[in-house]
Design an enzyme around this catalytic site. Structure first.
Site, PDB file in Angstrom:
ATOM      1  N   ARG A   1     -18.720  -0.943   9.063  1.00 25.09           N
ATOM      2  CA  ARG A   1     -17.282  -0.786   9.302  1.00 25.09           C
ATOM      3  C   ARG A   1     -16.993   0.548   9.977  1.00 25.09           C
ATOM      4  O   ARG A   1     -17.484   1.580   9.559  1.00 25.09           O
ATOM      5  CB  ARG A   1     -16.518  -0.852   7.968  1.00 25.09           C
ATOM      6  CG  ARG A   1     -16.207  -2.269   7.543  1.00 25.09           C
ATOM      7  CD  ARG A   1     -15.531  -2.320   6.205  1.00 25.09           C
ATOM      8  NE  ARG A   1     -14.338  -1.479   6.095  1.00 25.09           N
ATOM      9  CZ  ARG A   1     -13.371  -1.729   5.218  1.00 25.09           C
ATOM     10  NH1 ARG A   1     -13.435  -2.780   4.433  1.00 25.09           N
ATOM     11  NH2 ARG A   1     -12.345  -0.928   5.131  1.00 25.09           N
TER      12      ARG A   1
ATOM     13  N   ARG B   1       0.812  -1.208   0.000  1.00 27.81           N
ATOM     14  CA  ARG B   1       0.000   0.000   0.000  1.00 27.81           C
ATOM     15  C   ARG B   1       0.844   1.257   0.000  1.00 27.81           C
ATOM     16  O   ARG B   1       0.304   2.358   0.004  1.00 27.81           O
ATOM     17  CB  ARG B   1      -0.864  -0.013   1.258  1.00 27.81           C
ATOM     18  CG  ARG B   1      -2.340   0.240   0.946  1.00 27.81           C
ATOM     19  CD  ARG B   1      -3.094   0.061   2.213  1.00 27.81           C
ATOM     20  NE  ARG B   1      -4.464   0.415   2.175  1.00 27.81           N
ATOM     21  CZ  ARG B   1      -5.465  -0.463   2.118  1.00 27.81           C
ATOM     22  NH1 ARG B   1      -5.228  -1.741   1.991  1.00 27.81           N
ATOM     23  NH2 ARG B   1      -6.695  -0.036   2.196  1.00 27.81           N
TER      24      ARG B   1
HETATM   25  P1  AMP Z   1      -8.936  -2.471   3.430  1.00 30.91           P
HETATM   26  O1  AMP Z   1      -9.888  -3.498   3.922  1.00 30.91           O
HETATM   27  O2  AMP Z   1      -7.925  -3.011   2.470  1.00 30.91           O
HETATM   28  O3  AMP Z   1      -9.631  -1.226   2.912  1.00 30.91           O
HETATM   29  O4  AMP Z   1      -8.084  -1.990   4.698  1.00 30.91           O
HETATM   30  C1  AMP Z   1      -8.711  -1.349   5.792  1.00 30.91           C
HETATM   31  C2  AMP Z   1      -7.670  -0.605   6.610  1.00 30.91           C
HETATM   32  O5  AMP Z   1      -6.692  -1.537   7.116  1.00 30.91           O
HETATM   33  C3  AMP Z   1      -6.864   0.429   5.846  1.00 30.91           C
HETATM   34  O6  AMP Z   1      -7.525   1.685   5.737  1.00 30.91           O
HETATM   35  C4  AMP Z   1      -5.603   0.512   6.700  1.00 30.91           C
HETATM   36  O7  AMP Z   1      -5.836   1.273   7.864  1.00 30.91           O
HETATM   37  C5  AMP Z   1      -5.401  -0.943   7.128  1.00 30.91           C
HETATM   38  N1  AMP Z   1      -4.543  -1.644   6.157  1.00 30.91           N
HETATM   39  C6  AMP Z   1      -4.927  -2.627   5.268  1.00 30.91           C
HETATM   40  N2  AMP Z   1      -3.886  -3.023   4.529  1.00 30.91           N
HETATM   41  C7  AMP Z   1      -2.830  -2.276   4.914  1.00 30.91           C
HETATM   42  C8  AMP Z   1      -1.475  -2.187   4.508  1.00 30.91           C
HETATM   43  N3  AMP Z   1      -0.992  -2.932   3.507  1.00 30.91           N
HETATM   44  N4  AMP Z   1      -0.664  -1.298   5.157  1.00 30.91           N
HETATM   45  C9  AMP Z   1      -1.125  -0.529   6.160  1.00 30.91           C
HETATM   46  N5  AMP Z   1      -2.399  -0.540   6.578  1.00 30.91           N
HETATM   47  C10 AMP Z   1      -3.248  -1.395   5.974  1.00 30.91           C
END
Ligand code: AMP
Length: 198
Positions: free
Chosen positions: A135, A90
């Site tokens: 969420r 990310r």
């Molecule tokens: P997502 O479900 O992929 O939208 O992830 C939800 C949240 O988890 C993100 O907004 C970040 O706060 C955290 N997160 C998920 N993947 C990562 C990553 N690769 N690096 C850092 N934080 C992450």
């Protein structure tokens, strides 16, 4: 070919949904860092508490924590068949960390699938999801911050992967099935896989 894919795209692009259906179809491991963090939060583990303090504000969880989690996950048996990483890497640091993790295994990514949707669709989609999935990070203020984080930290990844010749950008607008069909068709042609070989 062993599938080693990454799915990238702005919040609300449908990454999670497409990752789920695509990995089921290809029978490969679906590795979503966001989902792993959410399950830790639900189980109230130490990692969950730490992650929540970032996630609830729309910030990225620190790289050391996230990299270590992915390294562990990629060492599990089910990854043998191939994997799709949804939401990792990310930022540019994580791109390097993933390169290092894969290099240790003598592996490389085959494709980075960028799911693209217009910015104006993002907020609406996420507010809708907030209603259905409940969420904590889907409030309007946090959504706007997550979009900013995407543009500043995550979007530059696409340039790196484009230069490597492994970026496939897929239009993420439309119904789930429509996007999946488009994605599979474009992925096959990108990887030069015919229907018979599938
Ligand atoms: P997502 O479900 O992929 O939208 O992830 C939800 C949240 O988890 C993100 O907004 C970040 O706060 C955290 N997160 C998920 N993947 C990562 C990553 N690769 N690096 C850092 N934080 C992450």
């Amino acid at each position: 070919m062993k599938a080693r894919f990454v799915m990238v795209g702005p919040p609300g692009a449908g990454k999670g949904t497409q990752a789920k259906v695509l990995t089921e179809k290809l029978n490969i491991a679906n590795i979503s860092t966001g989902a792993i963090f959410r399950s830790h939060i639900a189980e109230q583990t130490e990692l969950g508490k730490l992650a929540a303090s970032y996630i609830d504000n729309g910030n990225l969880v620190p790289d050391e924590v996230t990299d270590a989690l992915v390294r562990d996950r990629l060492n599990q048996d089910d990854v043998e068949q191939g994997f799709l990483l949804d939401g990792y890497p990310r930022n540019l640091h994580q791109v390097e960390a993933l390169d290092a993790i894969l290099a240790e295994r003598g592996e490389k990514l085959n494709a980075v699938i960028e799911l693209s949707i217009p910015d104006e669709d993002i907020v609406g989609r996420l507010l809708y999801r907030a209603e259905v999935e409940d969420r904590a990070d889907d409030t309007e203020e946090v959504i706007r911050h997550r979009i900013d984080v995407y543009h500043s930290a995550t979007a530059p990844l696409t340039d790196v992967y484009r230069q490597r010749g492994i970026l496939l950008t897929v239009d993420g607008t439309g119904q789930i099935d429509e996007v999946l069909d488009r994605l599979v068709r474009e992925l096959k042609s990108f990887l030069n896989i015919s229907d018979e070989e599938q």
